[in-house]
Scaffold this motif. Sequence first.
Motif, mmCIF file in Angstrom:
data_model
loop_
_atom_site.group_PDB
_atom_site.id
_atom_site.type_symbol
_atom_site.label_atom_id
_atom_site.label_comp_id
_atom_site.label_asym_id
_atom_site.label_seq_id
_atom_site.Cartn_x
_atom_site.Cartn_y
_atom_site.Cartn_z
ATOM 1 N N HIS A 137 0.563 -1.036 -0.175
ATOM 2 C CA HIS A 137 0.032 0.156 -0.459
ATOM 3 C C HIS A 137 0.576 0.618 -0.111
ATOM 4 C CE1 HIS A 137 -3.638 -1.833 -0.027
ATOM 5 N NE2 HIS A 137 -3.582 -2.637 0.897
ATOM 6 N N GLN A 138 1.758 1.520 0.832
ATOM 7 C CA GLN A 138 3.392 2.090 0.960
ATOM 8 C C GLN A 138 3.774 2.801 -0.187
ATOM 9 O OE1 GLN A 138 6.228 1.587 3.845
ATOM 10 N NE2 GLN A 138 6.253 4.252 3.425
ATOM 11 N N GLU A 139 3.920 1.557 -1.503
ATOM 12 C CA GLU A 139 4.431 1.739 -2.617
ATOM 13 C C GLU A 139 3.729 2.386 -3.297
ATOM 14 O OE1 GLU A 139 6.005 -1.903 -3.196
ATOM 15 O OE2 GLU A 139 7.831 -1.860 -2.117
ATOM 16 N N GLU A 140 2.500 1.833 -3.373
ATOM 17 C CA GLU A 140 1.475 2.934 -4.700
ATOM 18 C C GLU A 140 1.269 4.379 -3.521
ATOM 19 O OE1 GLU A 140 -1.673 3.085 -7.638
ATOM 20 O OE2 GLU A 140 -0.056 0.979 -6.760
ATOM 21 N N HIS A 141 1.170 4.003 -2.709
ATOM 22 C CA HIS A 141 0.639 4.927 -2.050
ATOM 23 C C HIS A 141 2.168 6.198 -2.585
ATOM 24 C CE1 HIS A 141 -1.284 9.018 -0.121
ATOM 25 N NE2 HIS A 141 0.398 8.630 0.919
ATOM 26 N N ILE A 142 3.126 5.771 -2.743
ATOM 27 C CA ILE A 142 4.316 7.003 -3.202
ATOM 28 C C ILE A 142 4.214 7.148 -5.116
ATOM 29 C CG2 ILE A 142 6.918 6.614 -3.218
ATOM 30 C CD1 ILE A 142 6.613 5.054 -0.730
ATOM 31 N N ARG A 143 4.055 5.835 -5.288
ATOM 32 C CA ARG A 143 3.637 6.689 -7.185
ATOM 33 C C ARG A 143 2.770 7.413 -7.403
ATOM 34 N NH1 ARG A 143 4.715 0.919 -6.763
ATOM 35 N NH2 ARG A 143 2.412 0.242 -6.712
ATOM 36 N N ARG A 144 1.688 7.284 -6.304
ATOM 37 C CA ARG A 144 0.494 8.232 -6.709
ATOM 38 C C ARG A 144 1.254 9.447 -6.558
ATOM 39 N NH1 ARG A 144 -4.669 5.562 -3.609
ATOM 40 N NH2 ARG A 144 -4.820 3.569 -5.183
ATOM 41 N N LEU A 145 1.633 9.706 -5.518
ATOM 42 C CA LEU A 145 2.340 11.487 -4.925
ATOM 43 C C LEU A 145 3.242 11.454 -5.434
ATOM 44 C CD1 LEU A 145 2.277 10.420 -0.879
ATOM 45 C CD2 LEU A 145 0.844 12.221 -1.700
ATOM 46 N N GLU A 146 4.502 11.087 -6.418
ATOM 47 C CA GLU A 146 5.263 11.098 -7.434
ATOM 48 C C GLU A 146 4.645 11.154 -8.325
ATOM 49 O OE1 GLU A 146 7.691 7.626 -7.918
ATOM 50 O OE2 GLU A 146 8.870 7.998 -6.618
ATOM 51 N N LYS A 147 2.988 10.789 -9.287
ATOM 52 C CA LYS A 147 2.853 10.931 -10.227
ATOM 53 C C LYS A 147 1.807 12.450 -9.896
ATOM 54 C CE LYS A 147 -1.289 9.130 -13.417
ATOM 55 N NZ LYS A 147 -2.319 7.901 -13.392
ATOM 56 N N ILE A 148 1.269 12.568 -9.141
ATOM 57 C CA ILE A 148 0.794 14.240 -8.573
ATOM 58 C C ILE A 148 1.310 15.269 -8.489
ATOM 59 C CG2 ILE A 148 -0.826 15.250 -6.798
ATOM 60 C CD1 ILE A 148 -2.077 12.730 -5.984
#
Length: 521
Positions: A137-148
């Motif tokens: 979940h954390q990796e997924e969250h980081i990928r979303r933050l990097e994308k934003i």
Amino acid sequence: MDQTVIPIIIGLVALVIGIVAGKFIFAKNTKKQIQDAEAQAQTIIKEAELRAETIKKEKQLEAKEKFVQLQAEYDKQVLERNKRIGETENRIKQKEQTINAREASLDKQIKENEAIKETLNKQIEIVNTKRTELEKHQEEHIRRLEKISGLTAEEAKNQLVESLKQEAHTQALVLQQEIIEDAKLRANKEARKIIIQSIQRTGAEQTIENTVTVFNLESDEIKGQIIGREGRNIRAIEAATGVDLIVDDTPEAIVLSSFDPLRREVARLSLQRLIADGRIHPARIEEVVEKTRRQLEEQVVEIGERTVMELGIHGLHKELIRIVGKMRFRSSYGQNLLMHSRETANLCGIMAAELGLNAKLAKRAGLLHDIGKVPDEETELSHALLGAKLAEKYGENPAVVNAIGAHHDEMEMQYVISPIIQACDAISGARPGARREIMQQYIQRIKDLEKLAASYPGVEKAYAIQAGRELRVIVEADKVSDTDSDKLSFEIAQKIQTEMTYPGQIKVTVIREKRAVNVAR
């Protein structure tokens, strides 16, 4: 038969009869005594036998009583030992019971722990499973933050670290400045008080260092007498004194030129006496100069003795006293050397007393610290090392020798008073008006100050004011912030302190202002 023999015979017969009769009587008496003695012996024997029997019975009774007593004590000890053995057996039995109970309890706890261990293993498996899911979940969250944000995690981390570093650097600079100011206030409070009081108490007049002395004449007619026929008098004076006499168009004056102030003084006094006497010729000149030189040597010793006495210094070698007196005729940067040494000695005495050190020893070292500036012979050694050598030669205290040699950092400071001598020497020489500075050096120092400040980015103008005691730095408001102003002031002050040589201290003031200018038409 002869009538005379008969009485003799009768006498001998009577003597024999007497002897026999005496023996008979003695034998009779002896027999009676023997019988009496035998009777007494029998009595004594009977009494001894009775006494022995009595003693035997008494000893038998005592032996029986002792045996009974020992028997009772032995029985008592046996009872006590049996009692202790019984108590020990009881304690052992109790310990065995306790141990058995503990073994049972431990067996029970082991069984319970095994059950708990199994439960914990199951919980650990559950936690590991949940942690794996959380990492996903954390990796997924980081990928979303990097994308934003459009930044990678490493770039965002670097930006955050840089921001925190700048903030920490600013705070550290402010804190460092506060610590430095607080340390100065705390550490220098008493030092400033001591220095100010010492300077006020020891302020001395200063003289200007010159290589010439102007000798005033009552009239220009005397110049001819001094010059003499074909200049023989003036040549005799110059040869005897080692001083150049300059006779020019200056009215009623002759200039005495020499780098040795003692020689100039000899020439001045000699001229004064020659003019007063009126007899000016080579022979008289040599006589007067020699007499003046001897009197000046006496005056030098007198000045040294008076100085030492006024400062309360005792036991100084005569040669050192003479050297102290010679300092009266020597100047350094426009500051009379003897006045400077007296002032330094007083400052050292005051500071040493305030610090609880040996004030007399410090005052002694302060007076002698510049004796190397008035050597009798030219040498390649610096005045500090030469002064230390002279002080050691004339039996001064090792602390005084070290203070003299180390007051310009040419020797290692090994005693407590050494830094005091160095500080007091700097105070006496650096205070305003103490020394005359060469104009070119002064101008160059002012230029170096302004150039150093202008080398920093954002500095618009820099001005050295108050004879170089303060540096005003004007910065551009749009390039330098208020926080940067504090940092700039600190850095300039540190650079001046490490790169430049100057007397006293220099205050650095950074000025930042924002001006809004408009014109009404």
